[in-house]
Scaffold this motif. Structure first.
Motif, PDB file in Angstrom:
ATOM      1  N   GLY A  82      47.516  45.170  38.623  1.00  0.00           N
ATOM      2  CA  GLY A  82      48.566  44.259  39.080  1.00  0.00           C
ATOM      3  C   GLY A  82      48.252  43.549  40.375  1.00  0.00           C
ATOM      4  O   GLY A  82      49.155  43.116  41.094  1.00  0.00           O
ATOM      5  N   SER A  83      46.968  43.412  40.681  1.00  0.00           N
ATOM      6  CA  SER A  83      46.568  42.761  41.929  1.00  0.00           C
ATOM      7  C   SER A  83      45.124  42.293  41.809  1.00  0.00           C
ATOM      8  O   SER A  83      44.245  43.074  41.418  1.00  0.00           O
ATOM      9  CB  SER A  83      46.706  43.730  43.102  1.00  0.00           C
ATOM     10  OG  SER A  83      45.996  43.273  44.232  1.00  0.00           O
ATOM     11  N   PHE A  84      44.880  41.015  42.145  1.00  0.00           N
ATOM     12  CA  PHE A  84      43.514  40.512  42.143  1.00  0.00           C
ATOM     13  C   PHE A  84      42.676  41.215  43.214  1.00  0.00           C
ATOM     14  O   PHE A  84      41.520  41.575  42.978  1.00  0.00           O
ATOM     15  CB  PHE A  84      43.491  38.998  42.388  1.00  0.00           C
ATOM     16  CG  PHE A  84      43.654  38.178  41.143  1.00  0.00           C
ATOM     17  CD1 PHE A  84      42.652  38.143  40.174  1.00  0.00           C
ATOM     18  CD2 PHE A  84      44.804  37.440  40.928  1.00  0.00           C
ATOM     19  CE1 PHE A  84      42.799  37.383  39.024  1.00  0.00           C
ATOM     20  CE2 PHE A  84      44.968  36.687  39.767  1.00  0.00           C
ATOM     21  CZ  PHE A  84      43.969  36.654  38.814  1.00  0.00           C
ATOM     22  N   THR A  85      43.269  41.415  44.392  1.00  0.00           N
ATOM     23  CA  THR A  85      42.531  42.010  45.501  1.00  0.00           C
ATOM     24  C   THR A  85      42.097  43.431  45.194  1.00  0.00           C
ATOM     25  O   THR A  85      40.927  43.802  45.349  1.00  0.00           O
ATOM     26  CB  THR A  85      43.385  41.997  46.777  1.00  0.00           C
ATOM     27  OG1 THR A  85      43.749  40.648  47.093  1.00  0.00           O
ATOM     28  CG2 THR A  85      42.612  42.591  47.952  1.00  0.00           C
ATOM     29  N   ARG A  86      43.044  44.261  44.712  1.00  0.00           N
ATOM     30  CA  ARG A  86      42.713  45.659  44.427  1.00  0.00           C
ATOM     31  C   ARG A  86      41.790  45.774  43.216  1.00  0.00           C
ATOM     32  O   ARG A  86      40.908  46.631  43.181  1.00  0.00           O
ATOM     33  CB  ARG A  86      43.992  46.462  44.211  1.00  0.00           C
ATOM     34  CG  ARG A  86      44.826  46.629  45.474  1.00  0.00           C
ATOM     35  CD  ARG A  86      46.141  47.333  45.181  1.00  0.00           C
ATOM     36  NE  ARG A  86      45.924  48.662  44.616  1.00  0.00           N
ATOM     37  CZ  ARG A  86      46.862  49.353  43.996  1.00  0.00           C
ATOM     38  NH1 ARG A  86      48.069  48.825  43.824  1.00  0.00           N
ATOM     39  NH2 ARG A  86      46.608  50.553  43.518  1.00  0.00           N
ATOM     40  N   ALA A  87      41.982  44.907  42.221  1.00  0.00           N
ATOM     41  CA  ALA A  87      41.089  44.936  41.057  1.00  0.00           C
ATOM     42  C   ALA A  87      39.677  44.533  41.463  1.00  0.00           C
ATOM     43  O   ALA A  87      38.692  45.114  40.988  1.00  0.00           O
ATOM     44  CB  ALA A  87      41.626  44.010  39.970  1.00  0.00           C
ATOM     45  N   ALA A  88      39.564  43.547  42.342  1.00  0.00           N
ATOM     46  CA  ALA A  88      38.250  43.111  42.810  1.00  0.00           C
ATOM     47  C   ALA A  88      37.552  44.235  43.568  1.00  0.00           C
ATOM     48  O   ALA A  88      36.339  44.438  43.434  1.00  0.00           O
ATOM     49  CB  ALA A  88      38.392  41.873  43.700  1.00  0.00           C
TER      50      ALA A  88
END
Length: 283
Positions: free
Chosen positions: A18-24
């Motif tokens: 649910g987050s681009f930053t955490r997934a990245a």
């Protein structure tokens, strides 16, 4: 043009967390690259999968359907790939494990050393905490916890169980006397893991008899090693594993209190996000 399995896997990770930053961070790629590849995939298939806003990231109706259909396919493909590599080489990769610090300190230093020697291509990252973990969003391959788990969607394997008894130092007992019955604990300093109602009511078993005792104490610490050391200093009565280990050398002088009474055995569970697990997790 059909999207590649790699891009589908990127979408699954973003939707899961649910987050681009955490997934990245989990994928070890720049967030800008991840966002660009998901946008390109959406343009290729002609459907918006994600609802983007400055405050949160969510799935569109089409994105939810796509996520539910594809997450198992991606997991199976990743597992198949890792199993294929495992035929020719040792398991490898970055393994993230969460476990209580007290468990690690008591039992695992030698096991950790032996594991690293046996699997030199696995980099282990240990999180030694007891905070709640959501395996659907937190980046752990395996979580080890004591006690039953409420989330039925999590895959659990019982590793064993721990039976607790009560212990105190000879100095404490000489000063305050030894309890004769569980009810006597109400008049003693009892060392607890927390001040919660659950940790302030001890349920003790002897044969077919069960006694519940409301206890109190000046000190609470959520670490069994620290609790044992406080008990060794004569600060109170503490629940400890009946099967002692070498880490407790500081507290070898503790003696058993109410030896015929025990706590209900506490299961030790390994929790996994999926039955499909890579070789690094399986070993």
């Amino acid at each position: 043009m059909s999207p590649s399995l790699d891009n589908i896997a990127l979408f699954i990770e973003v939707a899961r967390i649910g987050s681009f930053t955490r997934a990245a961070q989990s994928l070890n790629i720049p967030a800008s690259t991840l966002s660009r590849r998901i946008s390109e995939m959406e343009r290729h298939i002609g459907v918006h999968l994600l609802k983007r806003s400055t405050r949160k990231l969510g799935l569109t109706e089409a994105g939810l359907v796509y996520f539910e259909r594809c997450q198992r396919i991606v997991a199976e493909a990743q597992t198949a790939h890792e199993e294929l590599l495992g035929l020719a080489q040792q398991p490898k990769g970055h393994l993230r494990i969460s476990m209580p610090s007290s468990l690690a300190l008591m039992h695992l230093p030698m096991i950790m050393r032996d594991f690293c020697q046996k699997y030199p291509e696995i980099d282990c990252e240990y999180d030694l905490g007891i905070h709640p973990v959501d395996l659907r969003t937190d980046p752990f391959d395996v979580v080890i916890r004591y006690g039953t788990q409420a989330d039925s969607s999590v895959i659990a394997r019982q590793l064993g169980s721990t039976r607790l008894g009560l212990y105190a130092s000879p100095e404490y007992l000489a000063q305050h006397g030894a309890p004769i019955t569980p009810a006597d604990l109400q008049r003693h300093e009892c060392l607890r893991a927390s001040a919660s109602h659950a940790d302030s009511t001890w349920e003790l078993l002897s044969s077919n008899t069960v006694e519940k005792v409301a206890i109190k104490g000046q000190l609470t610490v959520n670490n069994v090693v620290m609790l044992s050391r406080m008990a060794a200093l004569g600060l109170g009565i503490v629940p400890l594993p009946n099967a002692r280990c070498s880490t407790f050398t500081v507290t070898d002088s503790l003696v058993r209190v109410l030896p015929e009474w025990n706590f209900t055995p506490i299961p030790l569970l390994a929790l996994f996000p999926s039955r499909l697990m890579p070789g690094k997790t399986r070993v």
